[in-house]
Write an enzyme that holds these catalytic residues in place. Structure first.
Site, PDB file in Angstrom:
ATOM      1  N   MET B   1       0.858  -1.201   0.000  1.00  0.00           N
ATOM      2  CA  MET B   1       0.000   0.000   0.000  1.00  0.00           C
ATOM      3  C   MET B   1       0.886   1.240   0.000  1.00  0.00           C
ATOM      4  O   MET B   1       1.938   1.259   0.602  1.00  0.00           O
ATOM      5  CB  MET B   1      -0.885  -0.008   1.242  1.00  0.00           C
ATOM      6  CG  MET B   1      -1.952   1.046   1.203  1.00  0.00           C
ATOM      7  SD  MET B   1      -3.336   0.672   2.283  1.00  0.00           S
ATOM      8  CE  MET B   1      -2.625   0.738   3.892  1.00  0.00           C
ATOM      9  N   CYS B   2       0.434   2.270  -0.671  1.00  0.00           N
ATOM     10  CA  CYS B   2       1.124   3.552  -0.670  1.00  0.00           C
ATOM     11  C   CYS B   2       0.068   4.643  -0.795  1.00  0.00           C
ATOM     12  O   CYS B   2      -1.088   4.362  -1.094  1.00  0.00           O
ATOM     13  CB  CYS B   2       2.078   3.685  -1.855  1.00  0.00           C
ATOM     14  SG  CYS B   2       3.493   2.560  -1.775  1.00  0.00           S
ATOM     15  N   GLY B   3       0.466   5.863  -0.568  1.00  0.00           N
ATOM     16  CA  GLY B   3      -0.445   6.990  -0.777  1.00  0.00           C
ATOM     17  C   GLY B   3       0.135   7.919  -1.825  1.00  0.00           C
ATOM     18  O   GLY B   3       1.350   8.107  -1.890  1.00  0.00           O
TER      19      GLY B   3
END
Lengths: 237, 298
Positions: B1-3
């Protein structure tokens, strides 16, 4: 942590502001203190995750704003209204009750929902109603690709269009679509509309305050060719 | 996951507030990416011939004054330098094919983060709030930016593996997702003389797209080729000197949300990162569709 309690004599709606009260406190109140018939207003969700999940009583929860992932998931009995947009997995695994999103919903809306009713006034993203297990979903707008993938029971009403592979590998769930599907998934087929379909649609649309003529919808259901292994199909479905 | 976050300011009077508006966006994506953060800021364009080089010294201390004096003596006496801890931006009339070999020879310990006439680049390990504070992101000014918070899933947590990735000049890319064929892409590009700095999957996408544009494709055509060749899950946000561009893979596995008002276009993985923006209640909000190319011009 401070525990929030409700004065039983209070009759006006109870209000929370998520900029003042933590998400955990609000959810714990909804789990521990919420009583049947009560109305709760929640302001400024600001995209919070898992808001109003796991409710178990027939109360009303109104959320004023946009929510993040998994809002109103696992709902039982409660009526949750989100006046805004919902992130991925809204009303995921709902058992009963009603969840209403007045804006649009992201991917996997109503995924795996067993019962109850999910109403989305705007569009829904991809995989709407994936693995649906008995709930009814009414989408006022369009749905993305792979919607109702492997849906086992329940109904998906699409007032707009659908993306690719609508109803891929359907079991006993039924889809009603008013617009066009970019493509149908494996084993999904258009079927003749019968009286009971018109009656069901009339009821589902009325509940969602939609005035479309049920006669403007088409029915999609499983051709049931995938129910048994067919070695001669050469994996070509 | 990343933003991922992106912000393009349409109203020139807001350019001075670019960093201030963006920091809560980046910090708001901290849960999605707590191990590294990075930012590419597009500022006022330098005159033709001048370039900015964003440099990074990692955990080593670099005497930036000595580097500037050396660059002035050996490359261009007009060179200037703005340092900020272990980051510095060297501005000079020096072509990349002169500067890069010089840097490798004179300062092999330094990492060149970006080159261009408008692009400044910062990236480091740590949560976004800490990284933003370390480099005073709130003071940054400019027209648009691309930011990233990383939760590493496929390669090491180092500043070099953090996003944004850059290739060529004034081009950067951030990525939420994972590619399944980065090694195949790499094997295709390396024989053409394209050098990779890390084993990160996103770097393969960044170099692929920049390679297509260096071959004459415009950004849109390069992205269409990307849809054919890049396999995996991705939301890519890209910045060029005058554009932001956004694409999602065919399955839209990774989230993205766009908010547009008369003043700005804001992009983020989730609404949480946008909720603080001025006039967000009046913004037009939408989720980008899979395999659609969205481009906004400054």
């Amino acid at each position: 942590m401070e525990r929030l309690t409700l004065d039983a004599t209070v009759s006006k709606p109870l209000s929370f502001d998520l900029r003042q009260t933590s998400l955990r406190q609000v959810n714990q109140f909804l789990h521990r203190e919420l009583t049947a018939g009560q109305t709760v207003q929640i302001a400024h969700p600001d995209g919070a995750h898992s808001l109003a999940v796991g409710l178990t009583v027939p109360a009303e929860v109104n959320v004023e704003g946009h929510v993040g992932y998994y809002a109103a998931g696992m709902n039982q009995q409660a009526r949750v209204t989100i006046r805004g947009n919902a992130g991925p997995g809204v009303a995921e695994n709902m058992m009963s009750g009603r969840v209403h999103v007045t804006g649009f919903a992201s991917v996997s809306a109503g995924a795996s929902a067993h019962g109850g009713r999910l109403i989305i006034d705007g569009d829904a993203g991809l995989r709407c109603g994936i693995s649906l297990k008995g709930a009814d979903i009414v989408v006022g707008g369009s749905v993305g690709s792979f919607s109702a993938f492997m849906a086992q029971a329940g109904r998906l009403v699409i007032c707009g269009d659908a993306g690719d592979a609508l109803g891929d590998s359907l079991y006993e769930a039924v889809i009603y679509i008013r617009g066009e599907a970019k493509s149908l998934g494996a084993d999904a087929q258009f079927e003749e509309m019968r009286d009971r379909d018109y009656e069901a649609l009339h009821e589902l649309l009325s509940e969602a305050d939609l005035t479309h003529d049920p006669r403007s919808f088409r029915r999609i259901a499983s051709a049931k060719q995938l129910y048994h292994w067919n070695a001669n199909a050469q994996q070509d479905y | 996951m990343c933003g991922i976050v992106g912000l393009l300011l349409k109203t020139p009077t807001l350019h001075a507030s670019l960093g201030e508006l963006m920091v809560p966006m980046l910090v708001g994506m901290g849960d999605r990416g707590p191990d590294s953060a990075g930012l590419a800021v597009f500022t006022e364009q330098l005159p033709i011939g001048e370039l900015k080089y964003s440099l990074y010294s990692g955990r080593q201390v670099c005497d930036w004054a000595v580097l500037l004096a050396t660059a002035q003596a050996e490359l261009s006496d007009q060179a200037t330098l703005q340092d900020n801890g272990n980051h510095a931006i060297l501005t000079a009339q020096i072509a990349p094919d002169v500067f890069k070999p010089w840097l490798v020879q004179r300062y092999p310990q330094l990492h060149l983060l970006s080159a261009g006439r408008t692009l400044d680049l910062y990236k480091d390990t740590g949560g976004p709030a800490a990284v933003a504070q370390r480099y005073q992101f709130e003071t940054l000014k400019g027209t648009h930016l691309v930011g990233h918070t990383r939760m590493a899933t496929e390669s090491a947590v180092t500043p070099a593996h953090a996003h944004p990735f850059t290739a060529g000049e004034d081009f950067c890319l951030v990525h939420n997702g994972s590619l399944s064929n980065p090694h195949a892409i790499r094997r295709k590009l390396e024989p053409q003389g394209i050098h990779f700095e890390t084993d990160n999957d996103t770097e393969a996408a960044c170099r692929f797209l920049e390679w297509r544009m260096s071959q004459g494709d415009d950004l849109k055509t390069a992205l269409e080729k990307g849809f054919e060749e890049l396999d995996g899950f991705y939301t890519f946000l890209m910045g060029t000197a005058n554009q932001l561009a956004l694409v999602r893979d065919a399955f839209a596995c990774k989230p993205a949300l766009v908010a547009e008002t008369d003043d700005y276009v804001a992009i983020a993985s989730e609404f949480r990162a946008l909720a603080h923006l001025p006039d967000i209640d009046q913004a037009q909000l939408f989720e980008p569709a899979p395999e659609e190319i969205y481009v906004w011009n400054v």
